[in-house]
Design a protein around this motif. Structure first.
Motif, PDB file in Angstrom:
ATOM      1  N   ALA A 249     -48.334 -18.137  -1.453  1.00 21.53           N
ATOM      2  CA  ALA A 249     -47.019 -17.858  -0.869  1.00 21.53           C
ATOM      3  C   ALA A 249     -46.604 -18.976   0.089  1.00 21.53           C
ATOM      4  N   ARG A 250     -47.529 -19.443   0.898  1.00 23.19           N
ATOM      5  CA  ARG A 250     -47.227 -20.465   1.909  1.00 23.19           C
ATOM      6  C   ARG A 250     -46.730 -21.757   1.277  1.00 23.19           C
ATOM      7  N   TYR A 251     -47.299 -22.126   0.130  1.00 24.51           N
ATOM      8  CA  TYR A 251     -46.921 -23.374  -0.527  1.00 24.51           C
ATOM      9  C   TYR A 251     -45.928 -23.159  -1.673  1.00 24.51           C
ATOM     10  N   GLY A 252     -45.333 -21.973  -1.727  1.00 24.72           N
ATOM     11  CA  GLY A 252     -44.332 -21.699  -2.754  1.00 24.72           C
ATOM     12  C   GLY A 252     -44.885 -21.716  -4.163  1.00 24.72           C
ATOM     13  N   ASN A 253     -46.117 -21.250  -4.320  1.00 20.97           N
ATOM     14  CA  ASN A 253     -46.797 -21.317  -5.619  1.00 20.97           C
ATOM     15  C   ASN A 253     -47.210 -19.950  -6.160  1.00 20.97           C
ATOM     16  N   LEU A 254     -46.448 -18.926  -5.860  1.00 23.85           N
ATOM     17  CA  LEU A 254     -46.818 -17.597  -6.357  1.00 23.85           C
ATOM     18  C   LEU A 254     -46.750 -17.520  -7.878  1.00 23.85           C
ATOM     19  N   ASP A 255     -46.015 -18.469  -8.503  1.00 22.22           N
ATOM     20  CA  ASP A 255     -45.969 -18.446  -9.969  1.00 22.22           C
ATOM     21  C   ASP A 255     -47.307 -18.812 -10.602  1.00 22.22           C
ATOM     22  N   ILE A 256     -48.215 -19.443  -9.835  1.00 22.15           N
ATOM     23  CA  ILE A 256     -49.585 -19.661 -10.342  1.00 22.15           C
ATOM     24  C   ILE A 256     -50.210 -18.319 -10.691  1.00 22.15           C
ATOM     25  N   LEU A 257     -50.025 -17.365  -9.785  1.00 22.28           N
ATOM     26  CA  LEU A 257     -50.596 -16.027  -9.991  1.00 22.28           C
ATOM     27  C   LEU A 257     -49.816 -15.247 -11.048  1.00 22.28           C
ATOM     28  N   GLU A 258     -48.487 -15.303 -10.956  1.00 17.79           N
ATOM     29  CA  GLU A 258     -47.669 -14.472 -11.847  1.00 17.79           C
ATOM     30  C   GLU A 258     -47.611 -15.038 -13.268  1.00 17.79           C
ATOM     31  N   ILE A 263     -50.867 -12.087 -12.862  1.00 21.36           N
ATOM     32  CA  ILE A 263     -51.112 -11.104 -11.797  1.00 21.36           C
ATOM     33  C   ILE A 263     -49.764 -10.536 -11.350  1.00 21.36           C
ATOM     34  N   ASN A 264     -49.611  -9.242 -11.400  1.00 21.14           N
ATOM     35  CA  ASN A 264     -48.341  -8.593 -11.054  1.00 21.14           C
ATOM     36  C   ASN A 264     -48.182  -8.492  -9.529  1.00 21.14           C
ATOM     37  N   LEU A 265     -47.209  -9.226  -8.994  1.00 22.22           N
ATOM     38  CA  LEU A 265     -46.968  -9.207  -7.544  1.00 22.22           C
ATOM     39  C   LEU A 265     -45.747  -8.375  -7.171  1.00 22.22           C
ATOM     40  N   LEU A 266     -45.185  -7.660  -8.145  1.00 21.24           N
ATOM     41  CA  LEU A 266     -43.980  -6.870  -7.873  1.00 21.24           C
ATOM     42  C   LEU A 266     -44.199  -5.806  -6.788  1.00 21.24           C
ATOM     43  N   PRO A 267     -45.321  -5.060  -6.800  1.00 20.07           N
ATOM     44  CA  PRO A 267     -45.518  -4.075  -5.727  1.00 20.07           C
ATOM     45  C   PRO A 267     -45.523  -4.719  -4.335  1.00 20.07           C
ATOM     46  N   LEU A 268     -46.145  -5.889  -4.199  1.00 18.58           N
ATOM     47  CA  LEU A 268     -46.156  -6.597  -2.917  1.00 18.58           C
ATOM     48  C   LEU A 268     -44.747  -7.052  -2.546  1.00 18.58           C
ATOM     49  N   ALA A 269     -43.992  -7.571  -3.518  1.00 14.91           N
ATOM     50  CA  ALA A 269     -42.627  -8.053  -3.257  1.00 14.91           C
ATOM     51  C   ALA A 269     -41.727  -6.903  -2.808  1.00 14.91           C
ATOM     52  N   THR A 270     -41.800  -5.781  -3.506  1.00 19.67           N
ATOM     53  CA  THR A 270     -40.981  -4.607  -3.165  1.00 19.67           C
ATOM     54  C   THR A 270     -41.308  -4.124  -1.754  1.00 19.67           C
ATOM     55  N   TYR A 271     -42.603  -4.016  -1.478  1.00 21.04           N
ATOM     56  CA  TYR A 271     -43.063  -3.570  -0.154  1.00 21.04           C
ATOM     57  C   TYR A 271     -42.584  -4.527   0.941  1.00 21.04           C
ATOM     58  N   ALA A 272     -42.701  -5.831   0.705  1.00 24.17           N
ATOM     59  CA  ALA A 272     -42.326  -6.831   1.720  1.00 24.17           C
ATOM     60  C   ALA A 272     -40.840  -6.785   2.019  1.00 24.17           C
ATOM     61  N   GLU A 296     -34.540 -16.206  -3.316  1.00 26.52           N
ATOM     62  CA  GLU A 296     -35.954 -16.376  -3.658  1.00 26.52           C
ATOM     63  C   GLU A 296     -36.772 -16.751  -2.430  1.00 26.52           C
ATOM     64  N   LYS A 297     -36.204 -17.644  -1.622  1.00 25.49           N
ATOM     65  CA  LYS A 297     -36.916 -18.087  -0.422  1.00 25.49           C
ATOM     66  C   LYS A 297     -37.092 -16.921   0.552  1.00 25.49           C
ATOM     67  N   GLU A 298     -36.050 -16.102   0.681  1.00 29.78           N
ATOM     68  CA  GLU A 298     -36.122 -14.933   1.568  1.00 29.78           C
ATOM     69  C   GLU A 298     -37.231 -13.989   1.110  1.00 29.78           C
ATOM     70  N   MET A 299     -37.312 -13.758  -0.189  1.00 34.37           N
ATOM     71  CA  MET A 299     -38.343 -12.854  -0.709  1.00 34.37           C
ATOM     72  C   MET A 299     -39.740 -13.434  -0.469  1.00 34.37           C
ATOM     73  N   GLU A 300     -39.903 -14.752  -0.701  1.00 31.42           N
ATOM     74  CA  GLU A 300     -41.238 -15.356  -0.551  1.00 31.42           C
ATOM     75  C   GLU A 300     -41.716 -15.360   0.888  1.00 31.42           C
ATOM     76  N   VAL A 301     -40.826 -15.613   1.849  1.00 28.93           N
ATOM     77  CA  VAL A 301     -41.278 -15.613   3.252  1.00 28.93           C
ATOM     78  C   VAL A 301     -41.667 -14.205   3.694  1.00 28.93           C
ATOM     79  N   LYS A 302     -40.963 -13.215   3.183  1.00 29.28           N
ATOM     80  CA  LYS A 302     -41.315 -11.824   3.517  1.00 29.28           C
ATOM     81  C   LYS A 302     -42.655 -11.436   2.879  1.00 29.28           C
ATOM     82  N   MET A 303     -42.875 -11.879   1.631  1.00 29.16           N
ATOM     83  CA  MET A 303     -44.165 -11.643   0.981  1.00 29.16           C
ATOM     84  C   MET A 303     -45.279 -12.375   1.738  1.00 29.16           C
ATOM     85  N   HIS A 304     -44.948 -13.575   2.206  1.00 29.12           N
ATOM     86  CA  HIS A 304     -45.905 -14.381   2.975  1.00 29.12           C
ATOM     87  C   HIS A 304     -46.348 -13.631   4.230  1.00 29.12           C
TER      88      HIS A 304
END
Length: 650
Positions: A249-258, A263-272, A296-304
């Motif tokens: 998340a810090r380096y803007g690389n969550l797509d490595i996981l997804e 890896i499904n990060l939707l539950p974390l994104a929704t929660y954040a 997208e940036k707003e969602m990633e910083v909140k997930m971070h």
């Protein structure tokens, strides 16, 4: 003992059943011992920079260009040499462009094939025919062997070779043949690859690098702390999982996981988004990420922020579970004054940069909320169930370890923990004390237990030990007194961010200490080297990667773009061939597209660390020592045949 010797001789005689077969094998092995030592290539701290990694792998840190220079000298222009080098690196892509521009492709094919054959001959000269055959592509193996082998019995050699090349062109196989030759040159220019840690984190493509390494013909890997972190995550260790997601998340690389691992990060994104809806999360801005929309940036910083808070809680639970780790000082949440937005550290009160903690219960600060528990449970299952991730981690386990001794070089990623006086530091691991080589070996055994142990307690210990290796001051892969993650996010005061390095780094110019480390791993001080990475060498500040008169080579020079402002270059790599050790300092890699279109290689300044007086042969290597032992055994078998102790099996 005699009985065992006879059993061994009988087994050996099954492989070499006659005096003739045993004698022939001795002759073959003796011949191999006198071949030039094959080239080794060392890379470290790749950190997901897959394009630069791929290019350095293709060009062998300049080895292919040096081969071209050796073959053609002043008979080719520098531009033509670079064009040929680019073709060898990217044959298919380069030919697509040449086809659009070249008016006479037939002449181009002839000239190019002759040039590639000459480079191929030079590249293959240090290998046995048997090894070369194994490297040749099946479709063209016979033809390539004909073209690179000197034909003493052919009267008109030029006509013979011309006819083969003309036939290749006439049958429209020239381009396929050029690709095949280019791949053979790449394959044989570097015989063995060493990755000295940290494939993962920061850059966008560690999964792509892992796919390349799995296909590589000969590789070993010394795990870095970031690699062990991902291994821990793959084993289901929650502290490791949280750290992996936080860094992505810090380096803007969550797509490595997804995208890379599914890896499904939707539950974390929704929660954040729900939990930090009105929180700007300014302390959790992304590092070096571009191309994101505002949403997208707003969602990633909140997930971070969300995963960071979960991480601090999960780590608090791990520390409580493992009092032997003695990491209580790293539990900081209970030191927060939530009412005043401050924290007390070492008797001093600091104001927090971010005071919004809606999910932390001051009475139970390390307890996960129900939603956080559900998210971590889902993530744990996702990491454990990801087939591609598990395949990559099994490869790391199969090809890797915490250290390696290879051809008189000691390879490890970080450091050997030392006391302030330079002596080996004793470290307690689950009630027993280890230091030096023994510390490395017990930690590696626990990593493997985290995946394979049948005993549940030992497996759990192995998982937690991977988290320990990631951030503990006594971990040889971390080597600092603390990991100041919380402080860097929440406190402005720089003194709280400081991570003091292990005394190891102060002794890198001390020959007595370096020799002691080499001896600890079974190496004499003379003619041996330590190769390690982990701490970027600040080249632009005048720091040298060559320490202790060449006995220590620190080859982390900033492969990761995140480090390049600090280092001033884009990484060091090391080549060890039959003539000695060559250190290459690389300029930043523009792009694969530029490398093909502009024929722009990675500019590298090479430094000869060590040049041998007599060219090293296979007999001077670890493989050579094994071959000499086989020759001794075969000579013993031969003697047994001739003395009638063993009967030939005719």
């Amino acid at each position: 003992m005699e009985e065992l010797k006879m059993k061994y001789l009988e087994r050996l005689s099954e492989l070499y059943p006659t005096i003739a077969s045993a004698s022939t094998e001795i002759i073959n092995l003796q011949a191999i011992l006198h071949l030039p030592k094959a080239t080794e290539h060392f890379l470290t701290d790749i950190h997901g920079e897959y394009e630069a990694f791929s290019h350095v792998l293709k060009n062998g840190s300049g080895s292919i260009r040096r081969k071209i220079d050796d073959v053609f000298g002043n008979t080719m222009s520098s531009r033509d040499k670079q064009s040929l080098a680019t073709l060898i690196y990217y044959p298919t892509e380069k030919m697509d462009r040449i086809r659009r521009e070249e008016p006479n492709m037939e002449d181009w094919y002839k000239i190019t094939l002759y040039r590639l054959i000459e480079v191929c001959k030079r590249t293959m000269s240090k290998y046995t025919r048997s090894k070369v055959r194994k490297a040749l592509p099946k479709d063209f193996a016979y033809v390539i062997e004909e073209l690179i082998t000197e034909k003493a019995d052919v009267l008109d050699k030029e006509y013979y070779y011309n006819s083969i090349i003309s036939t290749i062109i006439e049958t429209s196989r020239a381009e396929e043949f050029i690709v095949a030759l280019s791949e053979v040159i790449q394959r044989l220019t570097v015989d063995h690859l060493h990755i000295v840690g940290d494939i993962y984190d920061r850059g966008p493509g560690p999964h792509i690098i892992m796919d390349k390494l799995i296909r590589h013909h000969s590789v070993d890997i010394q795990w870095g702390n970031h690699d062990v972190l991902w291994m821990g995550a793959a084993a289901g260790q929650r502290g490791c999982i949280a750290n992996v997601i936080r860094i992505c998340a810090r380096y803007g690389n969550l797509d490595i996981l997804e995208d890379g691992y599914g890896i499904n990060l939707l539950p974390l994104a929704t929660y954040a988004l729900e939990t930090y809806a009105d929180d700007p999360c300014t302390c959790f801005a992304l590092k070096g990420s571009t191309g994101y929309t505002a949403r997208e940036k707003e969602m990633e910083v909140k997930m971070h922020k969300a995963i960071s808070i979960i991480q601090f809680k999960v780590e608090g639970q791990i520390i409580k579970k493992n009092p032997g780790f003695k990491l209580e000082k790293r539990n900081l949440l209970h030191h927060i004054d939530f009412e005043n937005g401050t924290i007390e550290l070492d008797g001093k009160v600091y104001e927090l940069l971010d005071k919004n903690f809606p999910t932390i219960d001051p009475r139970r600060p390390y307890a996960l909320t129900e939603e956080e528990e559900d998210i971590m449970d889902r993530l744990e299952r996702a990491f454990l169930g990801c087939q591609k991730l598990q395949e990559h981690m099994r490869f790391l386990l199969n090809k890797g370890g915490l250290y390696k001794v290879y051809n008189q070089n000691l390879l490890y990623h970080g450091c050997v923990p030392l006391n302030p006086d330079g002596s080996l530091k004793s470290v307690r691991i689950y009630g027993k004390v280890y230091k030096g080589k023994a510390l490395y070996e017990v930690l590696e055994s626990y990593v493997r237990k985290g995946f394979f142990a049948l005993d549940k307690k030992e497996k759990e210990r192995g998982k937690d030990m991977m988290w320990y290796i990631w951030l503990h001051e006594n971990s040889p892969l971390f080597g600092k007194d603390k990991m100041a993650t919380f402080e860097r996010y929440f406190l402005a005061e720089k003194e709280t961010h400081k991570e003091k390095k292990n005394p190891y780094y102060e002794f890198l110019e001390n020959e007595e200490v370096v020799d002691r480390i080499l001896a600890e791993f079974g190496l004499p001080g003379e003619g041996t080297h330590i190769v390690n990475g982990h701490v970027p060498v600040k080249s632009k500040a005048g720091e040298s990667p060559i320490k202790c008169q060449g006995k220590v080579l620190v080859i982390d020079g900033g492969f990761s773009k995140a480090y390049q402002k600090e280092t001033g270059i884009a990484g060091y790599t090391l080549i060890y061939n039959s003539y000695g050790l060559i250190l290459a300092a690389h300029e930043p890699f523009e792009s694969t597209e530029a490398a093909i279109e502009k024929e722009s290689d990675i500019h590298s300044d090479s430094t000869i660390v060590k040049r041998v007086i007599a060219r090293k042969t296979v007999g001077d290597t670890d493989i050579g020592r094994e071959l000499k032992k086989r020759i001794e055994d075969l000579a013993w078998l031969l003697e047994s045949y001739r003395e009638g102790i063993i009967a030939e099996k005719i």
